[in-house]
Write a protein that holds these residues in place. Structure first.
Motif, PDB file in Angstrom:
ATOM      1  N   LYS A 283       0.706  -1.239  -0.104  1.00 30.70           N
ATOM      2  CA  LYS A 283       0.023  -0.307  -0.079  1.00 30.70           C
ATOM      3  C   LYS A 283       0.914   1.390   0.235  1.00 30.70           C
ATOM      4  O   LYS A 283       0.634   2.497  -0.588  1.00 30.70           O
TER       5      LYS A 283
ATOM      6  N   ALA B 270      -6.005  -5.803  -4.379  1.00 23.22           N
ATOM      7  CA  ALA B 270      -5.856  -5.977  -3.022  1.00 23.22           C
ATOM      8  C   ALA B 270      -4.471  -5.046  -2.218  1.00 23.22           C
ATOM      9  O   ALA B 270      -4.468  -5.034  -0.962  1.00 23.22           O
TER      10      ALA B 270
ATOM     11  N   VAL C 262      -3.942  -2.478  -2.193  1.00 25.20           N
ATOM     12  CA  VAL C 262      -4.126  -1.059  -1.489  1.00 25.20           C
ATOM     13  C   VAL C 262      -4.137  -1.532   0.026  1.00 25.20           C
ATOM     14  O   VAL C 262      -3.923  -0.443   0.741  1.00 25.20           O
ATOM     15  N   VAL C 263      -4.105  -2.608   0.478  1.00 26.18           N
ATOM     16  CA  VAL C 263      -4.575  -2.864   2.010  1.00 26.18           C
ATOM     17  C   VAL C 263      -3.090  -3.452   2.534  1.00 26.18           C
ATOM     18  O   VAL C 263      -2.878  -4.292   4.015  1.00 26.18           O
ATOM     19  N   ARG C 264      -2.310  -4.260   1.304  1.00 29.25           N
ATOM     20  CA  ARG C 264      -0.722  -5.258   1.764  1.00 29.25           C
ATOM     21  C   ARG C 264      -0.061  -4.497   2.439  1.00 29.25           C
ATOM     22  O   ARG C 264       0.195  -3.032   1.468  1.00 29.25           O
TER      23      ARG C 264
ATOM     24  N   LEU D  25      -4.874   6.076  -3.040  1.00 31.17           N
ATOM     25  CA  LEU D  25      -5.201   5.112  -2.916  1.00 31.17           C
ATOM     26  C   LEU D  25      -7.082   4.491  -3.548  1.00 31.17           C
ATOM     27  O   LEU D  25      -6.742   3.780  -4.386  1.00 31.17           O
TER      28      LEU D  25
END
Lengths: 313, 592
Positions: B264, B326, B328-330, B553
Motif C-alpha cells: 500500500k 488488494a 491497497v491494504v497489503r 489509494l
C-alpha cells in the motif's frame, strides 16, 4: 451533585466507624490510590498544554499561552466531523454488541451443569483478551486477505461470488472492527456477569421449580432480573468509553483506503500530533474527549438512577 | 545583524583560544601554515539546493585556505581535544540488530575505545534506549530540561529546539574542526545538507548524510521464469507489464496469482521495497518533491497533471490485473510473502534490495530460482527518472551552554566516524574481518557517508575487477563487496552462502549497486527545490498527507474516478496546501 453530598452525610452520620477498625482495608486500597495519583492526578496538570503552544524545550512555564486556539483548530479540521462520527459508530457498535454477547454468554455458561466443561469453555473464551492487537491484527490480515481462508470459505459455500476486501472496503471495515473486537472481548466481559449470577440465591430457582417454571421462564424471570443492576453498572461505566474506539486495533488494521470509515479520533491525533510533535493539539483533543465523556457518564448515571433506581456512588 | 555575527564569532574564537592553548604542538604538518587570517571562513550555506549543481568551483577555492584556530595555528581535525579528558554526555538509541563481541556493548567496544584514546575524551551515555522508545526519551529529556550534551533528533524536534534557543550554534566548531573527508561528504549533497540545518545563516545542528542511491528504483524479476518463457530484459514500463502478463498467463511456477507484488506504500520518498516509485517517476511525476513551474513558481509534485497521469497508469495496471487490487491494504511483509511463495515474480526495490529481500529469498529457495535485477522502466525520453531523496533524516544537536571543548570533541568524533564508515573500520578491528562492525558502534550513532558513496564504491570495485586499480586501494566496504561479488561469480550463490552469509550479502549489495552505476549515464536525477519543512507544514502537513494518501489509494482501487483529481488538487490547496506552497516559494526566493 448536591443530592450525593446529602446522601453521604446522612450515611456517615448513621454508623460510627473508626479508622482503628478499618485500617487494613485502607492499606489494601493504598496501591490503587497511588497508581491513580501517579498516573491520573499528576498528569492532569499537563492539561495546561491544551491552552498553550507547548514547546518541550521551553516547558510549561515559558510556552506561549494561546487560549482556545487549539480547540478552534480541532473544530475547523476538515476531517473533524468524519473522525467523530467514525469513533462514535465504532465505539457504540462495540459497546452494545459486546455487552449483549457477554450477557448471553454468561447466561448460557450458567446453565451448563458439567463443571469441567464449563471451566474449559470459559477459559477458551477468555484467551483472546490477553492477546495484543499487534499480534491479532497480523492474524486477521491473513484470515481476511483477498486470498485468505474467510474469503475462500465464503466463495466455496456460495455465499459470495467474488472475494471481498474486508480491510479495504469502506462498507465492511467498521463491521470488521466491531466483530473482531467483540470476539476478542466478550469472554472477558462475561466475568462480571458470571459473578453477578453466582450471587442469585438458589432458593429462587428452587421456588420456581416448585411452581413448575421451565428453563426459559427461569432465565427470564429470575436470572436476568437478578443481574439487572450489574448490567446498568457496566453499561453506565462503559458510556465513558464511547469516544474510545480502540486505537490499538484500528491503528494495526487500517490503511489510507479506509480512512473514510475507519479513521477515529485517536488515530487521527496520532498522525497529526505524535508524528509531527504537536503536543498541544493532542492534549486539547484528549481534554475535549475527557470532558465529553464526563458529561456522558453524569447523564448516564442520572438516567440509571431515574429508570433503574440504581446508584453507583 | 552582520556585525553582531562577526562579534559573536570573534567572541567564541576568543574562548577557543583559551581552550586550545595547550595543544598547539599537535598540529598536522601536512596542512599549510598560514596564520594570517583571523578566523575560519563562514561559508554561505544556501537554504535550498540548486537544481543544477554547479557550485564546485567555489568549494575548490575554499580548500586552498588552511583551517586555523583563533591563534592562527593550524587545526588537526584528528588531534586530541585537550590535555585534560573532555567528558561528552551523549543521548542515543540502541539498535536491536547489532551484535557485539563477548562482554562488549555500545559504550565499551573497540570503536569507542579507539575514539576516546585518539581524542582524549570520555563518552558518558546519559541514556541509550531501544530504537522504539528513543523518540519519547528525547521528548522527555527536552521537556525536563536535562538534555545530554549531544543527541540525535528529527527535523521537527530540531526546529523546536532552535526556536526555544536550546541548542548551540555549531557553525564555527563545524567549519574549524571538520576533516577534509567530512567536508567532501557535505559537499557531495551540493549544499542540501547544510541548508537543512541553517537558521538565520547559522548552522544549528549537524545533519547525517545517507547514500543518495537509495531512491534509484530497480525492478527485480524471476530470471529463471524469464528464461523458461523466453522473455527479454525489460526497458520500458510496457515491457515490464508484458512480462507480468506472460507470468500470469503461462504460470511458470504453478502458483502465480499476481503480476507485480506491491504494497500500500506505493510511493516511498526515501526509496524502499515493494513500491511503484519507478512507475510514478517514469511518468515525470515526483510527488515527494517541490518542482519549478514554467512561470518560475514552485509547486508540490503531488498536485501536478503528471501525477494524475501516473495514477491513471497504475490504475490501468490494476484493471488489467497486472497488480492485484488488494495491494491497497497489503503491507510490505505480505508483499514479501507473495514473492517468496511464487505468487508473484516481479517487484520494485532499491539497490539494497539485492541483499534484502533477494539474498534471503534465494537462501531459502531451490537452487533453480534466480532473481535478476534491471534498471527500468525508462521514460519516453530514454532516461530513468530518479526522485533524489533528502540526504538527511537525523540531526545531531548540541545542548546550549556546553564548553567549546565539547563542541570540538563532537565534530572531531564525527570526523572519525565518517572515516570509519569509509573504511568499515578495517584498520582497527581487533580480529580482522571476524570482528563485527556497525555504525551503531559509534558513540554518536548516525551515518555519514558521501551522497554519492555507493556510486563511487561500486565503480571502484568494478575497476578493480577489470584490473584498473589494485585491491588494496579499495575501501574496507569495497573489499567486502569485491569478495562477495567475485565469490558468487566464480563459485555460485549457494557456495557463497555456505561459506559466509556476509559474503552473499556483499554480493547482493554490489549487484544492486552495479545495476544502477553501470548505466549511470542514463539517469535523469530530479532534485527538490526545497528539502526543508516550512513553519506551517508542521501544523498542516498531517492533514494534507492524510488527504493525499487517502485520495491516491482511492483512485488506484477504483473507489473514486481519476477525474476527481482536479477536485482533489482544489481541496489540497484549500486545506493548507496554499499556505505551505506560499511559504516554500518565499523560502526558495529568499535563498536566491
Amino acid at each position: 451533585m448536591k443530592g450525593f453530598m446529602k446522601k453521604r452525610e446522612k450515611k456517615s452520620g448513621g454508623r460510627k466507624v473508626t479508622i482503628r477498625q478499618t485500617w487494613q482495608y485502607h492499606l489494601l486500597m493504598l496501591p490503587g490510590i497511588l497508581v491513580v495519583f501517579i498516573y491520573t492526578i499528576i498528569p492532569f496538570f499537563g492539561n495546561v498544554m491544551a491552552f498553550q503552544n507547548f514547546q518541550p524545550a521551553l516547558g510549561f512555564l515559558k510556552s506561549r499561552w494561546v487560549g482556545l486556539r487549539n480547540f478552534q483548530r480541532i473544530l475547523n479540521m476538515p476531517d473533524a466531523a468524519r473522525i467523530f462520527r467514525n469513533s462514535l459508530q465504532i465505539a457504540v457498535g462495540k459497546l452494545v454488541l459486546s455487552m449483549l454477547l457477554s450477557i448471553f454468554f454468561a447466561v448460557l455458561l450458567n446453565e451448563i451443569q458439567h463443571a469441567k466443561f464449563k471451566k474449559t469453555i470459559q477459559t477458551i473464551c477468555f484467551l483472546p483478551h490477553f492477546l495484543s492487537w499487534v499480534i491479532l491484527a497480523t492474524i486477521f490480515r491473513n484470515l481476511l486477505d483477498v486470498n485468505g481462508i474467510v474469503n475462500q470459505v465464503l466463495v466455496n459455500i456460495g455465499l459470495i461470488k467474488e472475494p471481498l476486501m474486508f480491510l479495504g472496503s469502506n462498507d465492511l471495515f467498521q463491521g470488521v472492527l466491531i466483530l473482531t473486537d467483540v470476539w476478542k472481548g466478550f469472554g472477558y466481559g462475561a466475568i462480571i456477569f458470571l459473578a453477578a449470577l453466582m450471587g442469585i440465591s438458589p432458593e429462587l430457582y428452587e421456588a420456581a421449580d416448585i411452581d413448575g417454571a421451565g428453563r426459559l421462564a427461569k432465565i427470564w424471570h429470575i436470572t436476568l432480573p437478578g443481574i439487572r443492576t450489574t448490567v446498568v453498572l457496566v453499561g453506565t461505566l462503559n458510556i465513558a468509553n464511547v469516544l474510545n474506539a480502540g486505537f490499538d486495533q484500528v491503528y494495526n488494521l487500517y490503511s489510507p483506503i479506509v480512512y473514510r470509515s475507519g479513521d477515529i479520533i485517536d488515530t487521527y491525533v496520532y498522525r497529526m500530533s505524535f508524528l509531527s510533535a504537536q503536543y498541544s493539539l493532542a492534549t486539547a483533543i484528549g481534554l475535549m474527549k475527557s470532558v465529553i465523556s464526563f458529561i456522558l457518564i453524569v447523564t448516564a448515571h442520572a438516567l440509571a438512577r431515574k429508570f433503574a433506581n440504581y446508584r453507583i456512588f | 545583524m552582520q556585525k553582531k555575527r562577526v562579534i559573536s564569532i570573534l567572541l567564541s574564537l576568543g574562548l577557543l583560544a583559551g581552550a586550545l592553548s595547550g595543544c598547539g604542538n599537535d598540529s598536522n604538518p601536512s596542512l599549510n601554515e598560514d596564520g594570517s587570517t583571523g578566523g575560519a571562513v563562514v561559508g554561505k550555506t544556501p537554504i535550498v539546493a540548486e537544481s543544477e549543481p554547479e557550485s564546485k568551483a567555489e568549494g575548490a577555492q575554499e580548500e586552498q585556505e588552511p583551517v586555523v584556530d583563533a591563534q592562527g595555528e593550524a587545526v588537526d581535525p584528528y588531534g586530541p581535544v585537550s590535555d585534560e579528558v573532555t567528558v561528552v554526555h551523549v543521548g542515543r538509541a540502541e539498535s536491536a540488530n547489532v551484535t557485539y563481541e563477548e562482554g562488549e556493548d555500545s559504550l565499551n567496544n573497540y570503536v569507542t575505545r579507539y575514539l576516546q584514546e585518539q581524542l582524549n575524551v570520555e563518552y558518558v551515555y546519559d541514556f541509550s534506549v531501544p530504537d522504539e522508545t528513543y523518540g519519547t526519551k528525547v521528548a522527555m529529556s527536552i521537556a525536563s530540561g536535562e538534555m545530554p550534551d549531544v543527541m540525535n533528533v528529527n527535523y521537527s524536534q530540531m526546529v523546536q529546539l532552535v526556536n526555544a534557543d536550546a541548542v548551540e550554534d555549531m557553525t564555527d566548531a563545524f567549519l574549524t574542526y571538520r576533516s577534509p573527508g567530512l567536508k567532501q561528504c557535505f559537499d557531495s549533497t551540493n549544499g542540501i545538507a547544510e541548508g537543512l540545518v541553517t537558521f538565520n545563516g547559522k548552522m544549528m545542528a549537524i545533519p547525517d548524510i545517507q547514500p543518495g542511491m537509495d531512491t534509484t528504483s530497480l525492478v527485480y524479476i524471476r530470471g529463471d521464469w524469464m528464461d523458461e518463457l523466453g522473455l527479454d530484459a525489460p526497458e520500458t514500463l510496457d515491457d515490464i507489464i508484458d512480462i507480468a502478463k506472460a507470468f500470469l498467463e503461462k504460470n511458470p511456477g504453478g502458483n502465480v496469482t499476481d503480476g507485480i507484488a506491491a504494497s500500500k506504500d506505493f510511493h516511498q520518498a526515501n526509496g524502499g521495497c515493494f513500491h511503484l516509485n519507478g512507475v510514478v517517476w517514469s511518468q515525470d511525476a515526483y510527488p515527494g518533491l517541490w518542482l519549478e513551474q514554467e512561470d518560475g513558481t514552485y509547486v508540490s509534485g503531488a498536485t501536478t497533471p503528471e501525477m494524475k497521469n501516473a495514477l491513471g497508469v497504475i490504475r490501468n495496471m490494476v484493471e488489467e490485473g497486472v497488480i492485484d487490487p488488494a495491494f491497497v491494504v497489503r503491507d510490505g511483509d505480505q508483499a514479501l510473502e507473495m514473492v517468496s511463495t511464487g505468487q508473484a515474480g516481479i517487484f520494485f526495490g532499491s539497490w539494497w534490495s539485492g541483499q534484502w529481500p533477494v539474498v534471503s529469498l534465494l537462501e531459502n529457495a531451490d537452487d533453480s530460482v534466480r532473481w535478476d535485477c534491471f534498471l527500468a522502466p525508462f521514460s519516453k525520453e530514454g532516461k530513468v527518472n530518479v526522485q533524489k531523496k533528502n540526504p538527511a533524516t537525523t540531526y545531531i544537536v548540541v545542548k546550549k551552554g556546553v564548553s567549546e571543548e565539547v563542541k570540538e570533541a563532537i565534530v572531531k568524533t564525527i570526523n572519525y566516524q565518517y572515516d570509519l564508515d569509509q573504511e568499515q573500520a578495517w584498520d582497527i578491528r581487533p580480529n580482522g574481518m571476524d570482528s563485527p562492525f556497525s555504525w551503531h558502534y559509534y558513540p554518536i550513532n548516525v551515518l555519514h557517508c558521501d551522497y554519492d558513496a555507493k556510486e563511487k564504491q561500486i565503480q571502484a570495485v568494478m575497476d578493480c575487477i577489470d584490473g584498473k586499480i589494485e585491491f588494496d586501494d579499495l575501501s574496507g566496504d569495497g573489499k567486502t563487496w569485491y569478495n562477495g561479488y567475485t565469490t558468487v561469480e566464480k563459485d555460485g550463490f549457494r557456495k557463497a552462502v555456505e561459506t559466509n552469509i556476509s559474503t552473499a550479502n556483499a554480493w547482493g549489495w554490489a549487484r544492486g549497486a552495479w545495476a544502477v552505476q553501470s548505466q549511470a549515464d542514463k539517469m535523469n536525477d530530479k532534485y527538490s527545490v526545497y528539502y526543508g519543512q516550512t513553519p506551517s507544514s508542521e501544523e498542516l502537513g498531517g492533514q494534507i498527507g492524510t488527504m493525499q494518501s487517502e485520495f491516491f489509494l482511492q483512485v488506484l482501487s477504483g473507489e473514486v474516478p481519476l477525474d476527481d483529481f482536479d477536485d482533489y488538487v482544489e481541496r489540497w490547496y484549500e486545506q493548507g496546501g496554499q499556505t505551505i506552497t506560499d511559504e516554500v516559494n518565499e523560502a526558495v526566493r529568499a535563498a536566491q
